[in-house]
Design a protein around this motif. Structure first.
Motif, PDB file in Angstrom:
ATOM      1  N   PRO A 137       0.812  -1.230   0.000  1.00 25.21           N
ATOM      2  CA  PRO A 137       0.000   0.000   0.000  1.00 25.21           C
ATOM      3  C   PRO A 137       0.833   1.262   0.000  1.00 25.21           C
ATOM      4  O   PRO A 137       0.576   2.195  -0.746  1.00 25.21           O
ATOM      5  N   THR A 138       1.849   1.327   0.860  1.00 27.68           N
ATOM      6  CA  THR A 138       2.692   2.515   0.961  1.00 27.68           C
ATOM      7  C   THR A 138       4.146   2.099   1.124  1.00 27.68           C
ATOM      8  O   THR A 138       4.444   1.021   1.654  1.00 27.68           O
ATOM      9  N   VAL A 139       5.036   2.961   0.678  1.00 30.33           N
ATOM     10  CA  VAL A 139       6.474   2.747   0.853  1.00 30.33           C
ATOM     11  C   VAL A 139       6.908   3.608   2.031  1.00 30.33           C
ATOM     12  O   VAL A 139       6.953   4.832   1.941  1.00 30.33           O
ATOM     13  N   THR A 140       7.210   2.963   3.145  1.00 29.82           N
ATOM     14  CA  THR A 140       7.575   3.676   4.368  1.00 29.82           C
ATOM     15  C   THR A 140       9.094   3.652   4.551  1.00 29.82           C
ATOM     16  O   THR A 140       9.835   3.034   3.782  1.00 29.82           O
ATOM     17  N   SER A 141       9.544   4.308   5.602  1.00 31.42           N
ATOM     18  CA  SER A 141      10.978   4.324   5.904  1.00 31.42           C
ATOM     19  C   SER A 141      11.492   2.952   6.320  1.00 31.42           C
ATOM     20  O   SER A 141      12.708   2.719   6.349  1.00 31.42           O
ATOM     21  N   ASP A 142      10.586   2.023   6.667  1.00 33.10           N
ATOM     22  CA  ASP A 142      10.987   0.663   7.065  1.00 33.10           C
ATOM     23  C   ASP A 142      11.064  -0.277   5.869  1.00 33.10           C
ATOM     24  O   ASP A 142      11.190  -1.497   6.061  1.00 33.10           O
ATOM     25  N   PHE A 143      11.001   0.256   4.673  1.00 36.95           N
ATOM     26  CA  PHE A 143      10.971  -0.617   3.492  1.00 36.95           C
ATOM     27  C   PHE A 143      12.192  -1.535   3.389  1.00 36.95           C
ATOM     28  O   PHE A 143      12.041  -2.722   3.056  1.00 36.95           O
ATOM     29  N   PRO A 144      13.437  -1.052   3.653  1.00 33.84           N
ATOM     30  CA  PRO A 144      14.573  -1.992   3.560  1.00 33.84           C
ATOM     31  C   PRO A 144      14.414  -3.210   4.457  1.00 33.84           C
ATOM     32  O   PRO A 144      14.777  -4.333   4.069  1.00 33.84           O
ATOM     33  N   ALA A 145      13.852  -3.014   5.667  1.00 34.76           N
ATOM     34  CA  ALA A 145      13.643  -4.156   6.560  1.00 34.76           C
ATOM     35  C   ALA A 145      12.506  -5.041   6.051  1.00 34.76           C
ATOM     36  O   ALA A 145      12.572  -6.282   6.166  1.00 34.76           O
ATOM     37  N   GLU A 146      11.472  -4.443   5.465  1.00 35.95           N
ATOM     38  CA  GLU A 146      10.348  -5.220   4.942  1.00 35.95           C
ATOM     39  C   GLU A 146      10.748  -6.022   3.714  1.00 35.95           C
ATOM     40  O   GLU A 146      10.171  -7.083   3.440  1.00 35.95           O
TER      41      GLU A 146
ATOM     42  N   GLY B 263      11.504  -9.823   3.912  1.00 33.08           N
ATOM     43  CA  GLY B 263      10.410 -10.763   4.135  1.00 33.08           C
ATOM     44  C   GLY B 263       9.426 -10.853   2.984  1.00 33.08           C
ATOM     45  O   GLY B 263       8.450 -11.619   3.074  1.00 33.08           O
ATOM     46  N   LEU B 264       9.604 -10.119   1.907  1.00 31.67           N
ATOM     47  CA  LEU B 264       8.661 -10.148   0.789  1.00 31.67           C
ATOM     48  C   LEU B 264       8.854 -11.410  -0.044  1.00 31.67           C
ATOM     49  O   LEU B 264       9.989 -11.839  -0.311  1.00 31.67           O
ATOM     50  N   ARG B 265       7.748 -12.005  -0.456  1.00 32.69           N
ATOM     51  CA  ARG B 265       7.770 -13.202  -1.299  1.00 32.69           C
ATOM     52  C   ARG B 265       6.810 -13.010  -2.465  1.00 32.69           C
ATOM     53  O   ARG B 265       5.805 -12.305  -2.368  1.00 32.69           O
TER      54      ARG B 265
ATOM     55  N   TRP C  10       4.092 -14.239  -5.500  1.00 37.23           N
ATOM     56  CA  TRP C  10       2.757 -14.811  -5.344  1.00 37.23           C
ATOM     57  C   TRP C  10       2.788 -16.296  -5.047  1.00 37.23           C
ATOM     58  O   TRP C  10       1.891 -16.838  -4.399  1.00 37.23           O
ATOM     59  N   ASP C  11       3.852 -17.003  -5.530  1.00 40.37           N
ATOM     60  CA  ASP C  11       3.929 -18.448  -5.289  1.00 40.37           C
ATOM     61  C   ASP C  11       4.819 -18.799  -4.113  1.00 40.37           C
ATOM     62  O   ASP C  11       5.152 -19.975  -3.911  1.00 40.37           O
ATOM     63  N   GLY C  12       5.228 -17.793  -3.334  1.00 41.00           N
ATOM     64  CA  GLY C  12       6.044 -18.044  -2.149  1.00 41.00           C
ATOM     65  C   GLY C  12       7.538 -18.038  -2.405  1.00 41.00           C
ATOM     66  O   GLY C  12       8.318 -18.159  -1.460  1.00 41.00           O
ATOM     67  N   SER C  13       7.959 -17.849  -3.657  1.00 41.00           N
ATOM     68  CA  SER C  13       9.389 -17.829  -3.963  1.00 41.00           C
ATOM     69  C   SER C  13       9.979 -16.459  -3.665  1.00 41.00           C
ATOM     70  O   SER C  13       9.258 -15.475  -3.505  1.00 41.00           O
ATOM     71  N   GLU C  14      11.298 -16.408  -3.589  1.00 42.06           N
ATOM     72  CA  GLU C  14      11.975 -15.144  -3.322  1.00 42.06           C
ATOM     73  C   GLU C  14      11.984 -14.274  -4.570  1.00 42.06           C
ATOM     74  O   GLU C  14      11.784 -14.738  -5.696  1.00 42.06           O
ATOM     75  N   LEU C  15      12.235 -12.980  -4.363  1.00 41.76           N
ATOM     76  CA  LEU C  15      12.338 -12.059  -5.490  1.00 41.76           C
ATOM     77  C   LEU C  15      13.529 -12.429  -6.363  1.00 41.76           C
ATOM     78  O   LEU C  15      14.517 -13.018  -5.893  1.00 41.76           O
ATOM     79  N   GLY C  16      13.450 -12.041  -7.641  1.00 37.91           N
ATOM     80  CA  GLY C  16      14.513 -12.369  -8.574  1.00 37.91           C
ATOM     81  C   GLY C  16      15.850 -11.753  -8.198  1.00 37.91           C
ATOM     82  O   GLY C  16      15.925 -10.741  -7.494  1.00 37.91           O
ATOM     83  N   ALA C  17      16.927 -12.364  -8.719  1.00 39.66           N
ATOM     84  CA  ALA C  17      18.275 -11.919  -8.366  1.00 39.66           C
ATOM     85  C   ALA C  17      18.562 -10.503  -8.857  1.00 39.66           C
ATOM     86  O   ALA C  17      19.345  -9.779  -8.233  1.00 39.66           O
ATOM     87  N   ASP C  18      17.968 -10.099  -9.959  1.00 36.60           N
ATOM     88  CA  ASP C  18      18.183  -8.735 -10.463  1.00 36.60           C
ATOM     89  C   ASP C  18      17.166  -7.748  -9.903  1.00 36.60           C
ATOM     90  O   ASP C  18      17.459  -6.553  -9.784  1.00 36.60           O
TER      91      ASP C  18
END
Length: 397
Positions: free
Chosen positions: A183-192, A195-197, A199-207
Motif C-alpha cells: 500500500p505505501t512505501v515507508t521508511s521501514d521498506f529496507p527491513a520489509e 520478508g517479501l515473497r 505470489w507463489d512463495g518464492s523469493e524475489l529475482g536476483a536482479d
C-alpha cells in the motif's frame, strides 16, 4: 510562460523591424522596413551579439536607413528565456517577447513550419503590432532578474515533490508484477524487503532484489532535498521583509490556505504582475473558457489551459481546500448550489469555475485588502506563523 496584452510602444520616423527565430545552434533573423517589403533573411549563430549588431548595420544600409534609425525586434518566448530581451532593452531597443500560442497560423497549411517561414511570420506580426493592431498577438510580461530568480525555490520544491513520488510508484509497480501488494512505501521498506515473497512463495529475482533498494535510495534523497527546501522556505518567511513576503503573510491570514499555494500565487502572479481586469487573472492560469459561436451554433469548448500547468493545478487544489476549510463561506455555498448535486462531470466543471473565482477573490485580497466574502481569518499572527512553520494545524471554518 503566460501572456497578457501590452500596450504598443511606437516611435516616429523610419524603423527597422527585426524578428529572431531562435535555435540553440543557428537561427534565422528576418529584417524589414514595412509592408510590401520582402524580408531580408540571414542565418546567424545563436548568442553571437557582435555578429547581430553587424547584421543590423548591414540591414540599415541595405534598406537605406540612417545609422540612428530606430530598431524594434521580437522573438518567440521559449527555452531561451529573457536574456536576449534584457540585452536588447539595455541597448535602447523596443523588444517584444511573443507568446507562442498567440502566433497566427494558416489552417489550410496544417501548421506548416520552418525557420524561414516562422521568422517571416514573426516580423510581419511585428509590423502590424507597431502599426497599431492591438490584437495581432500577445506579449509576455517579462519579470525582472530578481523576480525571475525568486521563482526558483518553489519551482524546485514542486519538482522534487514529483521526483519523490516516482520512485514510490516504481517500487509498488515492480512488486505488483510479482503479485505483492504494497500500500505505501515507508521508511521501514529496507527491513520489509527481506520478508517479501512472490505470489507463489518464492523469493524475489536476483536482479529485481537489488533494484528495489536503489529506487528507495532515490526516494530518500528526494525526501532529504525536500526537507531542506521546506526549511529554506520557512526561514525566508521568517526573516525576509520584502513586499513579496508581506503579500504572502496576508494570504496566510486566511484560514486553511497552507503555505505552498500562497507562496506560488505571490511569486508567480501577485508579487510582480499587474492585471487590468478579472479575465486577465483567470487567463494567467488557463482557467478562462473557450467559446464557440458560429451562426446559431453555440457551445463551450472547455478552458484554454494556457500558461504554466503547475499554477492551474495549484489553484484547483486550493479551491477544493477552500471548500473543506471554509464550507460555510459564500464561494463554497455558491458551488454547492450550482454543482455539488448534479453529477460527477458537473462537479468537475464547477471545480474549475470555482477555482477561477477564488483566484480573482484572492487577487483582490492581496492587492486591495478586500477580504473574500464571508471568509474566515486565522485567529492572530501567532497561528499564521505556526502554519508557516508546520507547527500548527490548519484552522477549520
Amino acid at each position: 510562460m503566460t501572456a497578457i496584452r501590452e500596450r504598443q510602444v511606437t516611435t516616429n520616423g523610419p524603423r527597422l523591424h527585426l524578428a529572431f527565430e531562435l535555435r540553440w545552434g543557428q537561427g534565422k533573423r528576418a529584417f524589414t522596413i514595412g509592408h510590401g517589403q520582402p524580408a531580408r533573411l540571414r542565418t546567424m549563430a545563436a548568442r553571437d551579439l557582435t555578429g547581430l549588431l553587424r547584421e543590423i548595420a548591414k540591414a540599415q544600409r541595405r534598406f537605406g536607413l540612417p545609422e540612428e534609425a530606430a530598431v524594434v525586434s521580437c522573438y518567440e518566448a521559449g527555452r531561451d528565456g529573457f536574456g536576449l530581451h534584457r540585452w536588447r532593452t539595455s541597448q535602447g531597443v523596443v523588444n517584444v517577447l511573443v507568446d507562442a500560442a498567440s502566433i497566427e497560423v494558416n489552417r489550410r497549411e496544417r501548421r506548416a513550419t520552418s525557420d524561414p517561414l516562422d521568422a517571416v511570420k514573426l516580423v510581419s506580426m511585428l509590423l502590424r503590432y507597431h502599426a497599431g493592431e492591438a490584437k495581432v498577438g500577445s506579449a509576455v510580461r517579462v519579470p525582472t532578474a530578481a523576480d525571475e530568480d525568486r521563482r526558483q525555490l518553489h519551482r524546485e520544491l514542486i519538482a522534487v515533490q514529483d521526483e519523490r513520488t516516482e520512485p514510490s510508484n516504481r517500487i509498488k509497480g515492480l512488486l505488483a508484477g510479482q503479485g505483492i501488494a504494497l500500500p505505501t512505501v515507508t521508511s521501514d521498506f529496507p527491513a520489509e524487503l527481506a520478508g517479501l515473497r512472490c505470489w507463489d512463495g518464492s523469493e524475489l529475482g536476483a536482479d529485481l532484489k537489488p533494484r528495489l533498494p536503489r529506487a528507495f535510495a532515490r526516494r530518500q534523497l528526494a525526501d532529504q532535498q525536500l526537507k531542506e527546501l521546506e526549511h529554506e522556505r520557512t526561514q525566508r518567511l521568517r526573516r525576509d521583509d520584502t513586499p513579496h513576503v508581506e503579500r504572502l503573510r496576508r494570504l496566510l491570514e486566511l484560514a486553511g490556505m497552507g503555505l505552498s499555494g500562497p507562496w506560488l500565487l505571490v511569486y508567480e502572479l501577485f508579487g510582480w504582475r499587474q492585471f487590468a481586469n478579472r479575465r486577465q487573472v483567470g487567463a494567467i492560469v488557463g482557467l478562462t473558457p473557450t467559446p464557440y459561436r458560429s451562426g446559431d451554433a453555440s457551445r463551450a469548448q472547455g478552458i484554454r489551459k494556457a500558461g504554466h500547468r503547475v499554477r492551474r493545478r495549484m489553484m484547483v487544489a486550493l479551491a477544493w481546500g477552500w471548500r473543506r476549510w471554509q464550507p460555510d463561506r459564500e464561494l463554497s455555498r455558491g458551488y454547492e448550489r450550482r454543482f455539488a448535486y448534479h453529477g460527477k462531470r458537473a462537479r468537475k466543471v464547477g471545480g474549475v469555475a470555482w477555482a477561477r473565482k477564488l483566484l480573482i477573490a484572492l487577487g483582490r485580497y492581496v492587492e486591495q485588502g478586500e477580504v473574500p466574502a464571508g471568509a474566515k481569518l486565522a485567529s492572530g499572527r501567532a497561528e499564521v506563523n505556526a502554519q508557516a512553520t508546520g507547527a500548527g494545524k490548519r484552522t477549520a471554518a
